[in-house]
Design a protein around this motif. Structure first.
Motif, PDB file in Angstrom:
ATOM      1  N   ARG A  12       0.848  -1.192   0.000  1.00 16.58           N
ATOM      2  CA  ARG A  12       0.000   0.000   0.000  1.00 16.58           C
ATOM      3  C   ARG A  12       0.885   1.245   0.000  1.00 16.58           C
ATOM      4  O   ARG A  12       1.760   1.395   0.849  1.00 16.58           O
ATOM      5  CB  ARG A  12      -0.901   0.005   1.234  1.00 16.58           C
ATOM      6  CG  ARG A  12      -1.905   1.155   1.234  1.00 16.58           C
ATOM      7  CD  ARG A  12      -2.881   1.030   2.380  1.00 16.58           C
ATOM      8  NE  ARG A  12      -3.871   2.088   2.339  1.00 16.58           N
ATOM      9  CZ  ARG A  12      -4.857   2.228   3.223  1.00 16.58           C
ATOM     10  NH1 ARG A  12      -4.972   1.348   4.214  1.00 16.58           N
ATOM     11  NH2 ARG A  12      -5.714   3.216   3.129  1.00 16.58           N
ATOM     12  N   ARG A  14       0.959   5.292   0.262  1.00 19.22           N
ATOM     13  CA  ARG A  14       0.166   6.430   0.734  1.00 19.22           C
ATOM     14  C   ARG A  14       0.664   7.753   0.168  1.00 19.22           C
ATOM     15  O   ARG A  14       0.225   8.809   0.591  1.00 19.22           O
ATOM     16  CB  ARG A  14       0.171   6.460   2.259  1.00 19.22           C
ATOM     17  CG  ARG A  14      -0.514   5.262   2.895  1.00 19.22           C
ATOM     18  CD  ARG A  14      -0.330   5.243   4.406  1.00 19.22           C
ATOM     19  NE  ARG A  14      -1.075   4.149   5.020  1.00 19.22           N
ATOM     20  CZ  ARG A  14      -0.656   2.891   5.084  1.00 19.22           C
ATOM     21  NH1 ARG A  14       0.523   2.563   4.562  1.00 19.22           N
ATOM     22  NH2 ARG A  14      -1.383   1.956   5.653  1.00 19.22           N
ATOM     23  N   ASP A  18       6.240   7.883   1.051  1.00 27.41           N
ATOM     24  CA  ASP A  18       5.920   6.785   1.970  1.00 27.41           C
ATOM     25  C   ASP A  18       7.146   5.880   2.125  1.00 27.41           C
ATOM     26  O   ASP A  18       7.323   4.920   1.372  1.00 27.41           O
ATOM     27  CB  ASP A  18       4.722   5.996   1.430  1.00 27.41           C
ATOM     28  CG  ASP A  18       4.172   4.994   2.427  1.00 27.41           C
ATOM     29  OD1 ASP A  18       4.906   4.618   3.353  1.00 27.41           O
ATOM     30  OD2 ASP A  18       3.012   4.584   2.270  1.00 27.41           O
ATOM     31  N   HIS A  43       3.389   8.092  -7.807  1.00 25.47           N
ATOM     32  CA  HIS A  43       3.874   7.621  -6.514  1.00 25.47           C
ATOM     33  C   HIS A  43       4.713   6.354  -6.644  1.00 25.47           C
ATOM     34  O   HIS A  43       5.783   6.242  -6.035  1.00 25.47           O
ATOM     35  CB  HIS A  43       2.694   7.366  -5.573  1.00 25.47           C
ATOM     36  CG  HIS A  43       1.945   8.600  -5.212  1.00 25.47           C
ATOM     37  ND1 HIS A  43       0.658   8.581  -4.724  1.00 25.47           N
ATOM     38  CD2 HIS A  43       2.291   9.908  -5.271  1.00 25.47           C
ATOM     39  CE1 HIS A  43       0.250   9.816  -4.498  1.00 25.47           C
ATOM     40  NE2 HIS A  43       1.222  10.634  -4.831  1.00 25.47           N
TER      41      HIS A  43
END
Length: 314
Positions: A12, A14, A18, A43
């Motif tokens: 995951r 964020r 991150d 990202h």
């Protein structure tokens, strides 16, 4: 991917800062001793790029799918070893923004063959006769896809050709606004909003031609899917679209937001079934050769192998 028996790791993310996610990705690529890390968005390109570099992965690749302006040239110049653009238009933009040309390559997006449809249910669903001529669009309903531009250009066509209908498949932020505009203009019986559809092959099989008045496009996968279905296409000469549509061969190209040119293209296509058949056949052949998954995969494998050779790791 799991259904195809690939080993999938879930991390995951964020945001681009991150650190725990970056460390998790680095552990995965170190443990797997992978040859290539390939990212596809903002990202993940930051996190996987740092992870791949610090894990000493031999080849770090970033694929650029968008026609938007980039926010940081540095993340393209320093994190990946190679950058894949989904169209030559996107590649040339990256070079103009300061990315070294030697780092870049173009690999057009490929699509899976659409399932065969013996008989579309679309016309029965909409109550249209077999004699109706359906010009359709499959795209998210947002302003840069040009749905309102298409409606405005189609008004004289709808007035002069009572058998012509527009069909829009897709959902998005403009759904309610478009529905009001269609109703207020008295076009509700001629312009049909289907909403989100999962039976895209069935919908496309109910069209006579495909048209998308997009204002910005990195490549134009929607056109490619329509071509794979054997449809002639009308598109706008923006971004990578001219790499998909060759004017007067597999479709017609018009300038973006040029109402008169789009109206003329619609009338030309509507009034000439032989032209539609010729262009549909050409589009299907082009998709099978240039825009197939097999072609894309082969070009990506070649890029990986060449990149590894250049870096002295293969």
């Amino acid at each position: 991917a799991e259904e195809e028996a690939f080993h999938v790791h879930r991390v995951r993310m964020r945001g681009g800062a991150d650190v725990p996610a970056m460390l998790a990705i680095r552990r995965i690529v170190r443990h797997g001793r992978f040859d290539v890390v390939n990212s596809h968005s903002g990202h993940d390109s930051l996190l996987a790029g740092i992870a791949g570099r610090t894990a000493r992965t031999p080849l770090v690749v970033r694929t650029r799918h968008l026609a938007l302006a980039i926010t940081s040239v540095a993340t393209y110049k320093w994190l990946p070893h190679k950058i894949v653009a989904v169209s030559e238009y996107v590649r040339q933009y990256l070079i103009s923004a300061g990315v070294p040309a030697a780092m870049t390559a173009t690999v057009h997006t490929g699509i899976e063959p659409l399932p065969e449809v013996a008989a579309s249910t679309l016309r029965n669903e909409l109550g249209l006769p077999d004699t109706a001529i359906v010009a359709g669009t499959v795209a998210i309903l947002r302003i840069d896809k040009g749905h309102q531009d298409l409606i405005d250009a189609a008004r004289p066509v709808l007035a002069a050709r009572p058998d012509v209908h527009l069909v829009f498949a897709g959902d998005g932020p403009l759904y309610d606004k478009l529905k009001r505009s269609i109703t207020d203009s008295g076009l509700a019986t001629r312009v049909h909003l289907l909403g989100l559809r999962h039976d895209v092959a069935n919908v496309l099989a109910g069209f006579d031609l495909f048209t998308l008045a997009t204002r910005r496009e990195a490549l134009g996968t929607a056109y490619i899917e329509a071509m794979a279905a054997g449809l002639p296409v009308i598109g706008t000469a923006v971004g990578g679209v001219p790499e998909v549509i060759e004017d007067d061969v597999n479709g017609l190209l018009v300038p973006a937001q040029d109402r008169d040119a789009l109206t003329a293209a619609l009338l030309t296509m509507v009034d000439d079934p032989a032209l539609r058949a010729r262009m549909g056949k050409a589009g299907r052949a082009l998709t099978a050769s240039r825009f197939s998954v097999e072609t894309m995969a082969a070009e990506m494998e070649t890029l990986y192998r060449q990149g590894l050779l250049q870096r002295g790791t293969q």
